[in-house]
Write a protein that holds these residues in place. Structure first.
Motif, mmCIF file in Angstrom:
data_model
loop_
_atom_site.group_PDB
_atom_site.id
_atom_site.type_symbol
_atom_site.label_atom_id
_atom_site.label_comp_id
_atom_site.label_asym_id
_atom_site.label_seq_id
_atom_site.Cartn_x
_atom_site.Cartn_y
_atom_site.Cartn_z
ATOM 1 N N VAL A 183 -1.241 11.096 -4.955
ATOM 2 C CA VAL A 183 -1.994 9.850 -4.812
ATOM 3 C C VAL A 183 -2.011 9.038 -6.099
ATOM 4 N N TYR A 184 -2.163 9.717 -7.244
ATOM 5 C CA TYR A 184 -2.377 9.024 -8.514
ATOM 6 C C TYR A 184 -1.178 9.177 -9.450
ATOM 7 N N SER A 185 -0.916 8.139 -10.217
ATOM 8 C CA SER A 185 0.156 8.194 -11.206
ATOM 9 C C SER A 185 -0.230 9.129 -12.346
ATOM 10 N N LYS A 186 0.759 9.527 -13.156
ATOM 11 C CA LYS A 186 0.487 10.398 -14.298
ATOM 12 C C LYS A 186 -0.470 9.724 -15.275
ATOM 13 N N LEU A 187 -0.350 8.429 -15.436
ATOM 14 C CA LEU A 187 -1.238 7.686 -16.330
ATOM 15 C C LEU A 187 -2.685 7.780 -15.856
ATOM 16 N N VAL A 188 -2.901 7.634 -14.564
ATOM 17 C CA VAL A 188 -4.244 7.726 -14.000
ATOM 18 C C VAL A 188 -4.806 9.130 -14.177
ATOM 19 N N LEU A 189 -3.992 10.150 -13.923
ATOM 20 C CA LEU A 189 -4.453 11.529 -14.075
ATOM 21 C C LEU A 189 -4.835 11.827 -15.523
ATOM 22 N N ARG A 190 -4.049 11.325 -16.474
ATOM 23 C CA ARG A 190 -4.377 11.542 -17.893
ATOM 24 C C ARG A 190 -5.669 10.839 -18.269
ATOM 25 N N PHE A 191 -5.840 9.613 -17.792
ATOM 26 C CA PHE A 191 -7.044 8.854 -18.120
ATOM 27 C C PHE A 191 -8.275 9.511 -17.512
ATOM 28 N N ALA A 192 -8.170 9.974 -16.263
ATOM 29 C CA ALA A 192 -9.297 10.639 -15.611
ATOM 30 C C ALA A 192 -9.701 11.886 -16.382
ATOM 31 N N LYS A 193 -8.720 12.642 -16.857
ATOM 32 C CA LYS A 193 -9.022 13.863 -17.623
ATOM 33 C C LYS A 193 -9.686 13.517 -18.959
ATOM 34 N N LYS A 194 -9.238 12.427 -19.585
ATOM 35 C CA LYS A 194 -9.875 11.984 -20.834
ATOM 36 C C LYS A 194 -11.333 11.598 -20.601
ATOM 37 N N LEU A 195 -11.593 10.937 -19.492
ATOM 38 C CA LEU A 195 -12.966 10.559 -19.166
ATOM 39 C C LEU A 195 -13.845 11.790 -18.998
ATOM 40 N N LEU A 196 -13.344 12.787 -18.294
ATOM 41 C CA LEU A 196 -14.114 14.009 -18.069
ATOM 42 C C LEU A 196 -14.322 14.776 -19.378
ATOM 43 N N ALA A 197 -13.318 14.779 -20.244
ATOM 44 C CA ALA A 197 -13.468 15.433 -21.541
ATOM 45 C C ALA A 197 -14.520 14.720 -22.388
ATOM 46 N N LEU A 223 -20.449 8.960 -17.107
ATOM 47 C CA LEU A 223 -19.069 8.498 -17.271
ATOM 48 C C LEU A 223 -19.000 7.238 -18.120
ATOM 49 N N ALA A 224 -19.837 6.273 -17.804
ATOM 50 C CA ALA A 224 -19.795 4.993 -18.512
ATOM 51 C C ALA A 224 -20.206 5.152 -19.975
ATOM 52 N N MET A 225 -21.293 5.858 -20.220
ATOM 53 C CA MET A 225 -21.765 6.049 -21.591
ATOM 54 C C MET A 225 -20.735 6.801 -22.432
ATOM 55 N N SER A 226 -20.106 7.803 -21.842
ATOM 56 C CA SER A 226 -19.112 8.599 -22.574
ATOM 57 C C SER A 226 -17.849 7.795 -22.844
ATOM 58 N N GLU A 227 -17.455 6.952 -21.896
ATOM 59 C CA GLU A 227 -16.270 6.128 -22.122
ATOM 60 C C GLU A 227 -16.495 5.163 -23.284
ATOM 61 N N MET A 228 -17.690 4.606 -23.357
ATOM 62 C CA MET A 228 -17.991 3.700 -24.465
ATOM 63 C C MET A 228 -18.098 4.445 -25.794
ATOM 64 N N ALA A 229 -18.747 5.615 -25.778
ATOM 65 C CA ALA A 229 -19.014 6.336 -27.023
ATOM 66 C C ALA A 229 -17.798 7.075 -27.564
ATOM 67 N N VAL A 230 -16.978 7.629 -26.678
ATOM 68 C CA VAL A 230 -15.852 8.452 -27.124
ATOM 69 C C VAL A 230 -14.533 7.687 -27.091
ATOM 70 N N LEU A 231 -14.241 7.071 -25.962
ATOM 71 C CA LEU A 231 -12.973 6.347 -25.829
ATOM 72 C C LEU A 231 -13.040 4.943 -26.405
ATOM 73 N N GLU A 232 -14.257 4.481 -26.672
ATOM 74 C CA GLU A 232 -14.495 3.174 -27.314
ATOM 75 C C GLU A 232 -13.925 2.011 -26.500
ATOM 76 N N THR A 233 -13.971 2.125 -25.196
ATOM 77 C CA THR A 233 -13.620 0.994 -24.336
ATOM 78 C C THR A 233 -14.697 -0.075 -24.482
ATOM 79 N N ARG A 234 -14.310 -1.328 -24.485
ATOM 80 C CA ARG A 234 -15.280 -2.422 -24.669
ATOM 81 C C ARG A 234 -16.350 -2.360 -23.598
ATOM 82 N N HIS A 235 -17.596 -2.526 -24.025
ATOM 83 C CA HIS A 235 -18.718 -2.312 -23.102
ATOM 84 C C HIS A 235 -18.756 -3.269 -21.906
#
Length: 296
Positions: free
Chosen positions: A180-194, A231-243
Motif C-alpha cells: 500500500v505504501y511507498s518506501k518513503l512513507v514507510l520510513r517516515f512513519a517509522k521515524k514518527l513512531l521513533a 504524534l504531532a508533539m513528537s514530530e515538532m520536537a524531534v523531527l522539527e517539522t514546521r508547526h
C-alpha cells in the motif's frame, strides 16, 4: 522506554489513569493489525469518517446549515500515488503511524516493534491485493454537516457510495503495508513512531497540563485523541517539522477519525504546546544580561 511502551497515562489529581493492556480488546474490534473499526464510532454503517455524514431526506428531520449537495460530497481531493502505484504522501505516513500507535496503546506494546511486525508479517496463502483500490481510496476525506437529499433514490445512492468507500478503506488499511505504501512513507512513519517513543514520558506530563479535564477524567475513551497529540508533539520536537504543517495535519486526522469537538481541542492543545516551547526557548532579559557579563 525499552522493550514495551509504557502505558499511555494521564496523571489526574487523584490517581494515575492507565489504558493499554488493561483495556479490553473486545470493546475495540480489530481488522487485521490496524484496528480499523476501533477508529470509528459505530452509530452508523459507514466507517468513512469520525464526524459522520448523515444521509437525511428532508421529511425525516431538520438539517444543520450549511447543507451539502450530493455532488459536493464526492468532490474531494484524491491521495498522491507514486509510479509504483503506492501511496506516497506525508499524510499517508502520518495515518499509518497513528493507526500503529493506537494499536500499540491498546496492546501495551512497543509501537516500533508492532510496526515492524506488521511490515514483516507473512501474507496468507492466496491473498491478493487489488491496487486499483488505491486509486479510489481517499485519506483526505473528512466529515461535515448533514447532507440534504431531495429524493429517497438520491439518499440510497449516497448510502451506497458511502458503503463502497468504507469497503475500500477497510481493504486498504488492513492490507500488507508494503503493498500500500511507498518506501518513503514507510520510513517516515517509522521515524514518527521513533520520535513518539523518544519523547513519550516527557510528553505525557505536558499533555496532562494542556488537555481538557474531561479528557483526563476518562482517558480510556480518548486513546485516539491522545495518540494524535503524541504524534504531532513528537514530530515538532524531534523531527522539527514546521508547526503550522504539523498542527494542520493533526487537526485533519482528528476530523477524519475523531468525533465532536476533538479537532478544535487538539488544535488548541498543540498551539499551547508551541507557545510554551517558544517561551522556554526565548532567553529572559536576566539570562541575556548574565550571558553578556560572562562573555566580558
Amino acid at each position: 522506554m525499552e522493550g514495551t511502551i509504557s502505558p499511555l497515562c494521564i496523571r489526574s489529581s487523584s490517581s494515575l489513569c492507565y489504558f493499554s493492556s488493561n483495556v479490553s480488546l473486545d470493546s475495540h474490534r480489530s481488522l487485521g493489525f490496524t484496528l480499523v473499526d476501533s477508529l470509528r464510532p459505530t452509530n452508523l454503517v459507514s466507517l468513512r469518517t469520525g464526524n459522520r455524514r448523515l444521509f437525511i431526506a428532508p421529511a425525516r428531520g431538520s438539517l444543520r446549515t450549511p447543507t451539502l449537495t450530493a455532488e459536493e460530497v464526492k468532490d474531494v481531493p484524491m491521495p498522491k500515488i507514486d509510479k509504483s502505484g503506492r501511496l506516497s504522501s506525508p499524510r499517508a505516513a502520518r495515518e499509518l503511524a497513528l493507526v500503529t500507535l493506537y494499536a500499540a496503546c491498546l496492546e501495551g506494546s512497543d509501537p516500533i516493534r508492532l510496526f515492524e511486525k506488521r511490515i514483516n508479517a507473512r501474507r496468507e496463502p492466496g491473498y491478493e491485493f487489488d491496487k486499483t483500490s488505491l486509486l479510489e481510496y481517499n485519506h483526505m476525506s473528512f466529515g461535515g454537516p448533514p447532507v440534504k437529499t431531495e429524493t429517497s433514490e438520491e439518499e440510497d445512492e449516497l448510502v451506497r457510495h458511502d458503503e463502497n468507500e468504507s469497503k475500500i478503506e477497510a481493504e486498504v488499511l488492513s492490507a500488507p503495508p508494503k503493498l500500500v505504501y511507498s518506501k518513503l512513507v514507510l520510513r517516515f512513519a517509522k521515524k514518527l513512531l521513533a520520535a513518539v517513543a523518544d519523547k513519550w514520558d516527557s510528553h505525557v506530563v505536558i499533555i496532562e497540563k494542556i488537555s481538557p479535564p474531561d479528557w483526563k477524567s476518562a482517558p480510556a475513551g480518548r486513546i485516539l485523541e491522545f495518540s494524535i497529540l503524541h504524534l504531532a508533539m513528537s514530530e515538532m520536537a524531534v523531527l522539527e517539522t514546521r508547526h503550522p504543517i504539523v498542527i494542520n495535519e493533526a487537526v485533519d486526522l482528528a476530523k477524519r477519525f475523531c468525533d465532536g469537538s476533538a479537532p478544535r481541542i487538539i488544535n488548541g492543545c498543540l498551539r499551547t504546546f508551541v507557545k510554551d516551547r517558544s517561551a522556554a526557548a526565548t532567553p529572559t532579559p536576566q539570562a541575556l544580561k548574565l550571558k553578556q557579563e560572562v562573555s566580558v
